[in-house]
Design an enzyme around this catalytic site. Structure first.
Site, PDB file in Angstrom:
ATOM      1  N   GLN A   1      -1.302   2.934  -5.741  1.00 26.22           N
ATOM      2  CA  GLN A   1      -2.711   3.207  -5.458  1.00 26.22           C
ATOM      3  C   GLN A   1      -3.663   2.813  -6.587  1.00 26.22           C
ATOM      4  OE1 GLN A   1      -3.196   6.705  -2.307  1.00 26.22           O
ATOM      5  NE2 GLN A   1      -1.840   7.234  -3.965  1.00 26.22           N
TER       6      GLN A   1
ATOM      7  N   ASP B   1      -4.727  -0.747  -6.213  1.00 26.92           N
ATOM      8  CA  ASP B   1      -5.136  -1.172  -4.883  1.00 26.92           C
ATOM      9  C   ASP B   1      -6.583  -1.661  -4.879  1.00 26.92           C
ATOM     10  OD1 ASP B   1      -5.723  -1.458  -2.257  1.00 26.92           O
ATOM     11  OD2 ASP B   1      -5.015   0.501  -1.633  1.00 26.92           O
TER      12      ASP B   1
ATOM     13  N   TYR C   1      -1.791  -0.210   8.456  1.00 26.76           N
ATOM     14  CA  TYR C   1      -2.774  -1.123   9.049  1.00 26.76           C
ATOM     15  C   TYR C   1      -2.727  -1.017  10.554  1.00 26.76           C
ATOM     16  CZ  TYR C   1      -3.087  -3.378   4.473  1.00 26.76           C
ATOM     17  OH  TYR C   1      -3.281  -3.640   3.152  1.00 26.76           O
TER      18      TYR C   1
ATOM     19  N   SER D   1      -8.686  -1.426  -1.585  1.00 30.84           N
ATOM     20  CA  SER D   1      -9.357  -0.133  -1.392  1.00 30.84           C
ATOM     21  C   SER D   1     -10.589  -0.021  -2.261  1.00 30.84           C
ATOM     22  CB  SER D   1      -8.420   1.029  -1.742  1.00 30.84           C
ATOM     23  OG  SER D   1      -7.543   1.297  -0.697  1.00 30.84           O
TER      24      SER D   1
ATOM     25  N   ARG E   1       0.843  -1.213   0.000  1.00 33.31           N
ATOM     26  CA  ARG E   1       0.000   0.000   0.000  1.00 33.31           C
ATOM     27  C   ARG E   1       0.862   1.241   0.000  1.00 33.31           C
ATOM     28  NH1 ARG E   1      -5.583  -0.937   3.143  1.00 33.31           N
ATOM     29  NH2 ARG E   1      -6.717  -1.233   1.221  1.00 33.31           N
TER      30      ARG E   1
HETATM   31  N1  LIG Z   1      -7.905   9.320  -1.034  1.00 33.44           N
HETATM   32  C1  LIG Z   1      -7.527   8.169  -0.495  1.00 33.44           C
HETATM   33  O1  LIG Z   1      -8.136   7.162  -0.732  1.00 33.44           O
HETATM   34  C2  LIG Z   1      -6.374   8.112   0.440  1.00 33.44           C
HETATM   35  C3  LIG Z   1      -6.375   7.173   1.470  1.00 33.44           C
HETATM   36  C4  LIG Z   1      -5.293   7.161   2.337  1.00 33.44           C
HETATM   37  C5  LIG Z   1      -4.251   8.058   2.143  1.00 33.44           C
HETATM   38  N2  LIG Z   1      -4.269   8.960   1.141  1.00 33.44           N
HETATM   39  C6  LIG Z   1      -3.171   9.883   0.972  1.00 33.44           C
HETATM   40  O2  LIG Z   1      -3.559  11.157   1.480  1.00 33.44           O
HETATM   41  C7  LIG Z   1      -2.923  12.171   0.725  1.00 33.44           C
HETATM   42  C8  LIG Z   1      -3.981  13.068   0.159  1.00 33.44           C
HETATM   43  O3  LIG Z   1      -3.423  14.247  -0.334  1.00 33.44           O
HETATM   44  P1  LIG Z   1      -4.021  15.645   0.018  1.00 33.44           P
HETATM   45  O4  LIG Z   1      -3.251  16.645  -0.778  1.00 33.44           O
HETATM   46  O5  LIG Z   1      -5.472  15.623  -0.094  1.00 33.44           O
HETATM   47  O6  LIG Z   1      -3.739  15.819   1.558  1.00 33.44           O
HETATM   48  P2  LIG Z   1      -2.353  15.929   2.330  1.00 33.44           P
HETATM   49  O7  LIG Z   1      -1.212  15.754   1.430  1.00 33.44           O
HETATM   50  O8  LIG Z   1      -2.503  15.056   3.518  1.00 33.44           O
HETATM   51  O9  LIG Z   1      -2.315  17.445   2.775  1.00 33.44           O
HETATM   52  C9  LIG Z   1      -3.349  18.014   3.498  1.00 33.44           C
HETATM   53  C10 LIG Z   1      -2.890  19.381   3.923  1.00 33.44           C
HETATM   54  O10 LIG Z   1      -4.000  20.054   4.438  1.00 33.44           O
HETATM   55  C11 LIG Z   1      -3.585  20.922   5.430  1.00 33.44           C
HETATM   56  N3  LIG Z   1      -4.641  21.072   6.405  1.00 33.44           N
HETATM   57  C12 LIG Z   1      -5.072  20.210   7.344  1.00 33.44           C
HETATM   58  N4  LIG Z   1      -6.069  20.731   8.052  1.00 33.44           N
HETATM   59  C13 LIG Z   1      -6.281  21.970   7.556  1.00 33.44           C
HETATM   60  C14 LIG Z   1      -7.181  23.013   7.880  1.00 33.44           C
HETATM   61  N5  LIG Z   1      -8.097  22.881   8.866  1.00 33.44           N
HETATM   62  N6  LIG Z   1      -7.134  24.162   7.171  1.00 33.44           N
HETATM   63  C15 LIG Z   1      -6.206  24.306   6.177  1.00 33.44           C
HETATM   64  N7  LIG Z   1      -5.344  23.354   5.841  1.00 33.44           N
HETATM   65  C16 LIG Z   1      -5.382  22.188   6.517  1.00 33.44           C
HETATM   66  C17 LIG Z   1      -2.344  20.324   6.034  1.00 33.44           C
HETATM   67  O11 LIG Z   1      -1.365  21.350   6.204  1.00 33.44           O
HETATM   68  P3  LIG Z   1      -1.307  22.200   7.556  1.00 33.44           P
HETATM   69  O12 LIG Z   1      -1.201  21.221   8.660  1.00 33.44           O
HETATM   70  O13 LIG Z   1      -0.136  23.104   7.357  1.00 33.44           O
HETATM   71  O14 LIG Z   1      -2.586  22.972   7.597  1.00 33.44           O
HETATM   72  C18 LIG Z   1      -1.860  19.319   5.001  1.00 33.44           C
HETATM   73  O15 LIG Z   1      -0.611  19.650   4.472  1.00 33.44           O
HETATM   74  C19 LIG Z   1      -2.108  11.496  -0.337  1.00 33.44           C
HETATM   75  O16 LIG Z   1      -0.802  11.359   0.107  1.00 33.44           O
HETATM   76  C20 LIG Z   1      -2.762  10.150  -0.462  1.00 33.44           C
HETATM   77  O17 LIG Z   1      -1.911   9.157  -0.918  1.00 33.44           O
HETATM   78  C21 LIG Z   1      -5.344   9.019   0.304  1.00 33.44           C
HETATM   79  N1  LIG Z   2      -1.505   5.773   1.086  1.00 31.86           N
HETATM   80  C1  LIG Z   2      -2.067   4.833   0.405  1.00 31.86           C
HETATM   81  O1  LIG Z   2      -1.652   4.578  -0.656  1.00 31.86           O
HETATM   82  C2  LIG Z   2      -3.221   4.079   0.951  1.00 31.86           C
HETATM   83  C3  LIG Z   2      -4.121   3.437   0.095  1.00 31.86           C
HETATM   84  C4  LIG Z   2      -5.203   2.741   0.643  1.00 31.86           C
HETATM   85  C5  LIG Z   2      -5.355   2.643   2.016  1.00 31.86           C
HETATM   86  N2  LIG Z   2      -4.449   3.248   2.828  1.00 31.86           N
HETATM   87  C6  LIG Z   2      -4.565   3.174   4.249  1.00 31.86           C
HETATM   88  O2  LIG Z   2      -4.432   1.868   4.748  1.00 31.86           O
HETATM   89  C7  LIG Z   2      -5.100   1.730   5.975  1.00 31.86           C
HETATM   90  C8  LIG Z   2      -5.829   0.441   6.078  1.00 31.86           C
HETATM   91  O3  LIG Z   2      -7.076   0.522   5.421  1.00 31.86           O
HETATM   92  P1  LIG Z   2      -8.046  -0.750   5.277  1.00 31.86           P
HETATM   93  O4  LIG Z   2      -9.395  -0.249   5.229  1.00 31.86           O
HETATM   94  O5  LIG Z   2      -7.605  -1.611   4.155  1.00 31.86           O
HETATM   95  O6  LIG Z   2      -7.814  -1.510   6.634  1.00 31.86           O
HETATM   96  P2  LIG Z   2      -8.347  -2.937   7.095  1.00 31.86           P
HETATM   97  O7  LIG Z   2      -9.416  -3.386   6.155  1.00 31.86           O
HETATM   98  O8  LIG Z   2      -7.204  -3.804   7.308  1.00 31.86           O
HETATM   99  O9  LIG Z   2      -8.998  -2.612   8.525  1.00 31.86           O
HETATM  100  C9  LIG Z   2     -10.145  -1.806   8.645  1.00 31.86           C
HETATM  101  C10 LIG Z   2     -10.026  -0.942   9.841  1.00 31.86           C
HETATM  102  O10 LIG Z   2     -10.187  -1.664  11.053  1.00 31.86           O
HETATM  103  C11 LIG Z   2      -9.430  -1.083  12.039  1.00 31.86           C
HETATM  104  N3  LIG Z   2      -9.237  -1.997  13.188  1.00 31.86           N
HETATM  105  C12 LIG Z   2      -8.403  -3.061  13.323  1.00 31.86           C
HETATM  106  N4  LIG Z   2      -8.549  -3.618  14.543  1.00 31.86           N
HETATM  107  C13 LIG Z   2      -9.502  -2.904  15.205  1.00 31.86           C
HETATM  108  C14 LIG Z   2     -10.092  -2.977  16.484  1.00 31.86           C
HETATM  109  N5  LIG Z   2      -9.750  -3.931  17.359  1.00 31.86           N
HETATM  110  N6  LIG Z   2     -11.027  -2.071  16.812  1.00 31.86           N
HETATM  111  C15 LIG Z   2     -11.397  -1.100  15.941  1.00 31.86           C
HETATM  112  N7  LIG Z   2     -10.865  -0.986  14.706  1.00 31.86           N
HETATM  113  C16 LIG Z   2      -9.934  -1.887  14.347  1.00 31.86           C
HETATM  114  C17 LIG Z   2      -8.177  -0.720  11.319  1.00 31.86           C
HETATM  115  O11 LIG Z   2      -7.487   0.283  12.017  1.00 31.86           O
HETATM  116  C18 LIG Z   2      -8.711  -0.229   9.988  1.00 31.86           C
HETATM  117  O12 LIG Z   2      -8.950   1.148  10.039  1.00 31.86           O
HETATM  118  C19 LIG Z   2      -5.966   2.962   6.082  1.00 31.86           C
HETATM  119  O13 LIG Z   2      -5.340   3.851   6.936  1.00 31.86           O
HETATM  120  C20 LIG Z   2      -5.940   3.561   4.703  1.00 31.86           C
HETATM  121  O14 LIG Z   2      -6.073   4.949   4.742  1.00 31.86           O
HETATM  122  C21 LIG Z   2      -3.397   3.940   2.311  1.00 31.86           C
END
Ligand SMILES: NC(=O)c1ccc[n+]([C@@H]2O[C@H](COP(=O)([O-])OP(=O)(O)OC[C@H]3O[C@@H](n4cnc5c(N)ncnc54)[C@H](OP(=O)(O)O)[C@@H]3O)[C@@H](O)[C@H]2O)c1
Ligand SMILES: NC(=O)c1ccc[n+]([C@@H]2O[C@H](COP(=O)([O-])OP(=O)(O)OC[C@H]3O[C@@H](n4cnc5c(N)ncnc54)[C@H](O)[C@@H]3O)[C@@H](O)[C@H]2O)c1
Ligand SMILES: NC(=O)c1ccc[n+]([C@@H]2O[C@H](COP(=O)([O-])OP(=O)(O)OC[C@H]3O[C@@H](n4cnc5c(N)ncnc54)[C@H](OP(=O)(O)O)[C@@H]3O)[C@@H](O)[C@H]2O)c1
Ligand SMILES: NC(=O)c1ccc[n+]([C@@H]2O[C@H](COP(=O)([O-])OP(=O)(O)OC[C@H]3O[C@@H](n4cnc5c(N)ncnc54)[C@H](O)[C@@H]3O)[C@@H](O)[C@H]2O)c1
Lengths: 103, 361, 465, 361, 465, 103
Positions: free
Chosen positions: D123, D126, D223, D129, D118
């Site tokens: 992504q 994935d 995770y 997801s 992940r």
């Molecule tokens: N979409 C999905 O499915 C998913 C799932 C898991 C992870 N991700 C990951 O999450 C990221 C998403 O990118 P993104 O650009 O949306 O978000 P990001 O890279 O996490 O950036 C969010 C920015 O928002 C700012 N922020 C937070 N709260 C704020 C507020 N109240 N007011 C103003 N600014 C605020 C933060 O900066 P400050 O703290 O300086 O304010 C932070 O730098 C990617 O890296 C992606 O891979 C995505």
């Molecule tokens: N950056 C990336 O590329 C990317 C892409 C997809 C997902 N993710 C992240 O991966 C993580 C895992 O996602 P998922 O949905 O596949 O997880 P998952 O399906 O393995 O688990 C589902 C949820 O259950 C929660 N959980 C486990 N044990 C628990 C307990 N005892 N009580 C309550 N909650 C419990 C986990 O914290 C998780 O949030 C998430 O944080 C997601 O944002 C990242």
């Protein structure tokens, strides 16, 4: 009527001008800071009036006249350059607003 | 005054005419309520709750001075009614003439919930509206569950999911609720109705009005007039052209006392994308879609057709709660201090009454 | 024309100048304001010519043509980027003119004992000092910006004592004049000394801070003009000079504030006692590699006069629950004829479709939502990309920096837009925990603060713009 | 490179590994696709659409150089695989050791979708997801359809309907989507997770975080770490006290490679109001609720327990579309110009591979 | 103290008056502004006493005590509702003072030939005329408001010719004075004639329009004071008088605009040529049975300083899709410490739960939604009920009028709140098609316009308040 | 220096005061119209200075003095009454703002 009275009136004018100056430009957007500075720069080109008066009053000696004329030259540059520069800055501004839709 | 609440016998009917909350409210208004054991069970109201609300669950509801029901009484139930007794429920006066005849013979004061005039003062008793609200909401859930697609738009790392397109035909109470619910879920929603005022109402929910160029009139009661045959044909043609754009069609078009207007011909169904869903809330009145099987969920031309006839009953808890409020409001209107005082001059009393003591109304 | 009639006619000029200033403070009317001012100036010049005391018409006319043509040519020829030094130059010559007028007046009046009243001599000395400082200081500012001398702060040992000494000498000469001494050399010492002080004063200030310095010197010239007004008992000079003096002072303070620095820090920062504030940098003078923060008004003007604005929401918008406010801002811009869309990165936020859920809640029309590819095709014809709490999804390292952990992720190329505005609370990284070079891009300005509050401020400012 | 898409044989599986849109996209990337007739029918993708997208529907998919599937191959299907052939699908590498063994014996290059690391770059591939997104959304619809109540609040002439209270346990991809969907429908939503970062994420959807005072840690991959026994017990106790407040509980808690954590003891179910609904998305891994019957919808203690094990398959159209994108992205990664070029140094290739040509990985 | 020093010290007063005006224009600082003005006035009085030319200390002191005590007692004793006539009274005496000063100056200077320069005599005549009109007009306004004479427009035949005649006589005397005639009787004729004109001028104006008239006369008194400044060559009088003259004029125009009437219509409407506008009525002077419309600023101030505000949404909010804006306004008020809730009528809108759907979309917290009974229990302690596009559900006829088709429907009793503001586009009825007496309730003001736009305006105005 | 010069300065003052007057009260909320009117009403009580000067200059005849004193009385009433009335109006305003929460 005394010369002092005139002075007090001059100072009154000064005070009012200060307030007006502050009042009138409160809350200018940052983007206008530079054009506004340039615009006020053109306005103080009004010293040209002083320069004309000093240079133009015939009964003065040569030094006064020459210095006065140099002042006229400088002040004229201020006036013309000031307004033109400001206009160019603002033109840039306007163009952007007027740009026709490109889609 | 004593009011009886029997268990509903109609198969699939899960609602109950009074809920515990209404029982205690009526209690303070001078009513005594007899509830048949198990009457509320299917709607998640256990007998215990009724007892706590002050209901008597040992006496037969049929002994009471009045009986309140959801559905019209069966022939057997009618036999238990007596002269001068009060009966309240959906009695289907416009369609079930025979049933009304039977009630008249027994000499009961029968009040049909669907006959309460739709005037401002009567709104708290308006069970058609309250049950239509449930149907409209539920229709969207039925469709969403059966659609092989998402309702909302999602832009994800695995590509973009386009939002579902939903069309609601007939934007009365149920239709508007369906529009609101589908819009909430993120679908792109359009509504259509023959009454001209509806356009603004549809837009007031954030949806768009489908303009087919066909507009009818509104009758005095706020209902639609039945379209002429020519108008009906034009409507069917226009819809046949537009329906294939939609993933979900929910129909609610009704004209009181008539068969439901035919809006969707079989050809339109065939034109839809495979997997699409039609929910026909007019199924009980014959359906707005030609292929609807009233009471059933069928697949035709790869399209799922939901023709359930008693949708409110699938959400019995809140449907009963709302219905109970309607019924209580009517009871309080008919028996202000807990004593029956029928004022035949009153628009509501006169309008809702379908049979009277010793003589048909 | 008698002097009194002249003075009354000068009132026209005064009124035009007041209107000019009002109009200049508003983006839509600024250019008209400048023209109004120019007309007023013309009135003043004509009226002065018509005054019967003025006799050397020809000399003056020639002087005006010489000075005016220089001004016109210089102002027209210069590149847009060199505008600031032009302003410095024209400001300087204005100050010089004021100083010369005082010199001439003193030379003229002093030999005639008793003709110099205290207030007149005090005015003469003030306008000479201030005008001269403004002249010399502006020339140094010009030279620095034109890169005739190096832009960096110039410091040397004993700088402060030297400055103090020069200033004391100037002050002494001034006091002597004000006290009634009518020695000719005093005025020469005064003017020359003030000029030296002007040079010394501006030398230690860095190039990036020049706009603030020029604004201050601009206010100085205004004051000098007002002082000549006292010398000549002339209302238009007093009023106009003081208007510029007052508004210029206020403007200087505002410019300092916009840079997150006090004016004292700008002027004396190089002496080392006051370290420059770490975070901020001047909007006007920033160079590559520096984070520039802007005010809401500033960004609002960019947005209001843009043709096309793309909103780029990210997780920060969700955290701030700013979606309703974002839509309100977008709707406002649309109502002003700005083309608005939203660029939705597939992984913006923390769950698939995160932005969709929020924007749908705020009733943003679906057709305005653009997918990655579609959005990237649009940025090159976008005036402003407004990044609202997004970070990783606009990080150009994903495109350029093979060492980056996010290298290879397709991103929204907001840096192809004309200008980029980033709304976030701090310089903290996003989900991936890495720095974002976008924030250092010269095209980018940061608007720090909670996204909801910032967007609200933008909305009110756009309404005012 | 030729890619085969067989029809899924697992009972109830309605998804398909590649949809017509993905077929045509792969076509331009140097792939040839063999689709088994009827492979997409259950997901509303008729064979005609595949043919139009450029797929070959006359050749057997098993003939191709690579086979892409949704579910792991049956024993019979494994028999049709050959040495050096590519296999992509949900192969359950952490739980189905026997199946992996068999694949290794056949010498296929097997890539498990659930093993793709992940990381940001991966992504688009994935599938966990993308399918969890479907599950989270659908879980709410399943609950809303079965709940005898409204989700949204309604203030009507027939009284006020209180909004449903929804609790989502485990706020990963599926959980967050469930929270968002329930919130859209107007319910009062709370979320809970053991990973501390989730609180802000839940709130970013307009819901509240249920603070039980129990927080675990996040592992490197994002995770959750498995809770200690003591922590688990404390969690169960805390939840038992809170769960009766809710009308709907949706559970999604998983720890990769382990049985799903037990969050809801039988006692908590008994404490819930009659008619309440629990949707257990962890049913396949044993369920988060003690009373869950994997694969079934049952009623226990007047509470409906939805334990469906393959929720994405109930929304096959979009689930397949997203999955197909994931699969195509992986294929394009493994065979950049349409020619297989496996780079074992690459994090994604190495991570997702479960068996290799001639030898187990 | 010399006259020049006095004039310089008067600058303090000038500055305080400018600040006072600035502060008075803002609700939060207005009271402070009044105090600053009072302090400035004290400075002016002390400085004048200290001027060595002033000798009759005791007489002046006694005069001040007499006048001051009268002012203080009258101002303290009067009921709140009688404030407008007090303002008229005090304005009148100020105008009277200016007229008397001119009278005394003329009497003083005229016998000394040549001492009356044209500008001085012109000033004397102006301040005498304007001051006298202001005095007499204000007294009539006072009498009308105090109901000493009837408030309705007083008209009689040949009114206009009479007025014109009187005015011509006054003007003739004035021109004679300005032209240099130094006949004593002229000034008496002038003052008396102007007084008569003042009476004639105000008599035909109705009581409801008095606030505008008083504001105009207030500006007049300012002008008269400025004119005395010219007579006495006194800077503080010129500046202060003119400040009041200018701001008073502007204020008069704004008051007219707030009433949806032109000032000309107010002043000359009674003459019959200009029929009063049908729709609007004065906010300050409206009586029962009249529809009063307010501006957004006005309502914003009510909201901003309220303790508890209840929003009452109806179908109009839905049509305007104003739910997001309504929530933004509510959140803003909450952030200012105002207690906010929403009263939801069970049949508001066009479908059961219509308001719920919309408000949930805008993320309004559920606990803020109040059902009918709950809301009705709260209105009595509500400062402002803000009705947003609702009509039938707040129609008091349902409660009181047995003949009404909606009689018997339970409604939201918004008329129990201190103030009611209704946002709708027109006076059109709602679903039931019937008139709503709520709109005529003296507690109610209407804010006409699309609900979304009105709410947006309220939000910006509350931010500014 | 001529009397005319003084006059031109007086007129300059007048013009500046007009602008300041307009500038300073632009954008007052309607609710403040009445207090603002009352406040400016108090300010023009400054005629008291004129009245004091006329009444106080000793070398005048009785009529001047008497008329001047009457003017003082009237102007004082204007000053004191004006400020007090304004304050009372604004007090009402403040009270509302300060009201403590009652729930
Ligand atoms: N979409 C999905 O499915 C998913 C799932 C898991 C992870 N991700 C990951 O999450 C990221 C998403 O990118 P993104 O650009 O949306 O978000 P990001 O890279 O996490 O950036 C969010 C920015 O928002 C700012 N922020 C937070 N709260 C704020 C507020 N109240 N007011 C103003 N600014 C605020 C933060 O900066 P400050 O703290 O300086 O304010 C932070 O730098 C990617 O890296 C992606 O891979 C995505
Ligand atoms: N950056 C990336 O590329 C990317 C892409 C997809 C997902 N993710 C992240 O991966 C993580 C895992 O996602 P998922 O949905 O596949 O997880 P998952 O399906 O393995 O688990 C589902 C949820 O259950 C929660 N959980 C486990 N044990 C628990 C307990 N005892 N009580 C309550 N909650 C419990 C986990 O914290 C998780 O949030 C998430 O944080 C997601 O944002 C990242
Ligand atoms: N809830 C239900 O189930 C239901 C169903 C059917 C009927 N009804 C009936 O509907 C009525 C509901 O009462 P209500 O008070 O909500 O609505 P209403 O009485 O219909 O009044 C709505 C008002 O909103 C104004 N309006 C419309 N569009 C507007 C806009 N864009 N901006 C500002 N104002 C706007 C209209 O006045 P202007 O035109 O002057 O702007 C109108 O007077 C009741 O009579 C009820 O019986 C209710
Ligand atoms: N004021 C009140 O007290 C009150 C209370 C409740 C309902 N009402 C009003 O009563 C009216 C009827 O509501 P309902 O939902 O019970 O109506 P309904 O169930 O009788 O019909 C449903 C809808 O179908 C529409 N329809 C009929 N023929 C059609 C056709 N051929 N094509 C398309 N649409 C067609 C009708 O116009 C109606 O909107 C509504 O306007 C409602 O607002 C008023």
């Amino acid at each position: 009527m005394s010369h002092g009275l005139l002075l007090t009136f001059e100072i009154t004018i000064l005070v009012l001008a200060i307030f007006l100056g502050f009042e009138v430009i409160s809350k200018v957007p940052t983007l206008l800071h530079t054009p506004l500075m340039s615009g006020t720069n053109a306005i103080h080109g009004i010293v040209i009036v002083g320069a004309m008066l000093v240079a133009g009053l015939g009964h003065k000696d040569t030094l006064t006249t020459i210095v006065g004329l140099v002042a006229v030259v400088l002040a004229s540059a201020n006036v013309v350059g000031g307004f033109v520069v400001t206009d160019r800055m603002l033109e840039m501004f306007k163009k952007r607003e007027r740009r026709e839709p490109d889609s | 005054m004593r009011i009886g609440v029997p268990r509903e016998l109609e198969p699939g009917e899960r609602r109950v005419a009074l809920v515990p909350d209404a029982v205690s409210r009526l209690g303070t208004g001078g009513f005594e309520v007899f509830v048949e054991p198990g009457a509320g069970a299917a709607a998640s109201f256990p007998d215990k709750a009724y007892a706590e609300a002050g209901a008597d669950i040992s006496n037969s509801p049929w002994e009471a001075d009045g009986v309140v029901k959801v559905r019209k009484p069966s022939a057997e139930e009618v036999g238990r009614l007596r002269d001068g007794q009060l009966l309240v429920g959906f009695l289907e006066p416009l369609t079930d003439h025979q049933g009304i005849e039977r009630l008249a013979e027994r000499g009961v004061h029968a009040f049909a919930m669907e006959s309460i005039p739709r005037i401002t003062r009567a709104q708290p008793m308006d069970a058609l509206s309250s049950q239509a609200t449930v149907s409209g909401y539920k229709a969207v859930l039925l469709a969403a569950e059966r659609l092989p697609r998402f309702f909302p738009m999602l832009m994800t790392a695995a590509g973009t999911v386009a939002p579902a397109k939903v069309l609601v035909l007939g934007a009365g109470v149920a239709g508007l609720q369906a529009i609101a619910t589908a819009h909430r879920l993120g679908a792109v929603v359009a509504g259509f109705d023959v009454r001209p005022v509806v356009k603004e109402q549809v837009e007031s929910l954030g949806a768009t009005f489908l303009d087919l160029g066909i507009l009818g009139e509104e009758t005095a009661g706020g209902y639609a007039r039945e379209l002429t045959e020519e108008e009906q044909r034009r409507q069917q043609d226009a819809l046949e052209g537009r329906i294939p754009e939609y993933d979900v069609v929910i129909t609610t078009a009704l004209v009181p006392g008539r068969a439901a207007p035919r809006l969707i011909p079989a050809g339109a169904v065939a034109g839809m994308r495979p997997g699409s869903v039609i929910v026909d809330l007019a199924a009980e009145a014959g359906g707005n879609c030609e292929l609807t099987q009233p009471g059933e969920i069928v697949e035709r031309e790869s399209v799922t057709l939901v023709g359930l006839t008693n949708v409110p009953s699938t959400m019995p808890y809140h449907a009963s709660q709302l219905y109970a409020r309607n019924v209580s409001a009517l009871l309080q209107h008919l028996a202000p201090e807990g004593e029956l005082a029928l004022d035949w001059e009153d628009e509501i009393t006169a309008g809702a009454c379908v049979t009277r003591e010793q003589a048909a109304a | 024309m008698s002097r009194d009639v002249t003075n009354l006619l000068y009132l026209i000029t005064i009124v035009t100048f007041i209107l000019a200033l009002r109009f200049l403070s508003h983006p839509t009317t600024a250019r008209r304001g400048n023209w109004i001012g120019a007309v007023g100036m013309l009135v003043a010049i004509v009226v002065t010519f018509a005054q019967h005391a003025v006799v050397s018409y020809w000399e003056i006319a020639v002087g005006m043509i010489v000075g005016g043509s220089f001004g016109a040519v210089a102002a027209r020829r210069v590149r847009m980027t060199a505008m600031p030094q032009m302003v410095a130059l024209f400001n300087g010559v204005g100050g010089g003119a004021a100083a010369l007028i005082s010199l001439a007046e003193f030379h003229n009046l002093a030999p005639d004992p008793g003709s110099l009243k205290t207030d007149i001599s005090a005015s003469i000395m003030l306008s000479a000092i201030i005008g001269s400082i403004s002249f010399a200081g502006s020339m140094i500012a010009f030279a620095k910006l034109q890169e005739l001398i190096r832009g960096r702060p110039i410091v040397y040992p004993l700088q402060q004592p030297t400055n103090a000494l020069v200033f004391a000498a100037v002050l002494a000469a001034g006091i002597a004049i004000a006290a009634g001494s009518e020695q000719q050399w005093l005025i020469w010492v005064l003017v020359a000394g003030a000029a030296v002080f002007g040079v010394l004063f501006v030398l230690p200030i860095g190039g990036a801070d020049m706009p603030v310095v020029i604004s201050l010197l601009n206010a100085f010239t205004g004051l000098a003009a007002a002082a000549t007004g006292f010398e000549l008992e002339n209302n238009v000079l007093i009023v106009s000079g003081m208007l510029v003096g007052a508004s210029g002072t206020f403007l200087t303070l505002m410019m300092g504030r916009a840079m997150n620095r006090s004016v004292a820090n700008v002027l004396f920062g190089a002496f080392g006692q006051l370290a420059p504030a770490a975070a901020g940098g001047a909007v006007a003078g920033a160079t590559d590699g520096q984070v520039r923060s802007a005010t809401a008004e500033d960004v609002a003007v960019m947005l209001a006069y843009a043709h096309k604005v793309v909103f780029v929401p990210g997780y920060g918008m969700a955290v701030a629950q700013a979606q309703h406010d974002v839509h309100a801002l977008a709707a406002l811009l649309e109502s002003r004829g700005v083309e608005v869309s939203y660029a939705i990165h597939p992984v913006a936020g923390r769950m698939p479709g995160h932005m969709n859920v929020l924007l749908a809640e705020a009733n943003v029309p679906y057709p305005q939502l653009k997918e990655l590819d579609e959005a990237n095709a649009e940025f090159s014809r976008t005036d402003v990309a407004l990044v609202i709490g997004a970070n990783d999804v606009v990080n150009p390292d994903a495109r350029n920096n093979t060492a980056s952990p996010i290298y290879g992720m397709p991103i929204l190329n907001v840096d192809n837009a004309q200008q980029v505005v980033v709304l976030k609370r701090s310089m903290n990284p996003g989900f991936a925990g890495i720095d974002n070079p976008l924030f250092l891009n010269p095209k980018t300005v940061m608007l720090f603060g909670d996204a909801k509050e910032s967007v609200d401020k933008l909305t009110s400012s756009v309404k005012a713009a």
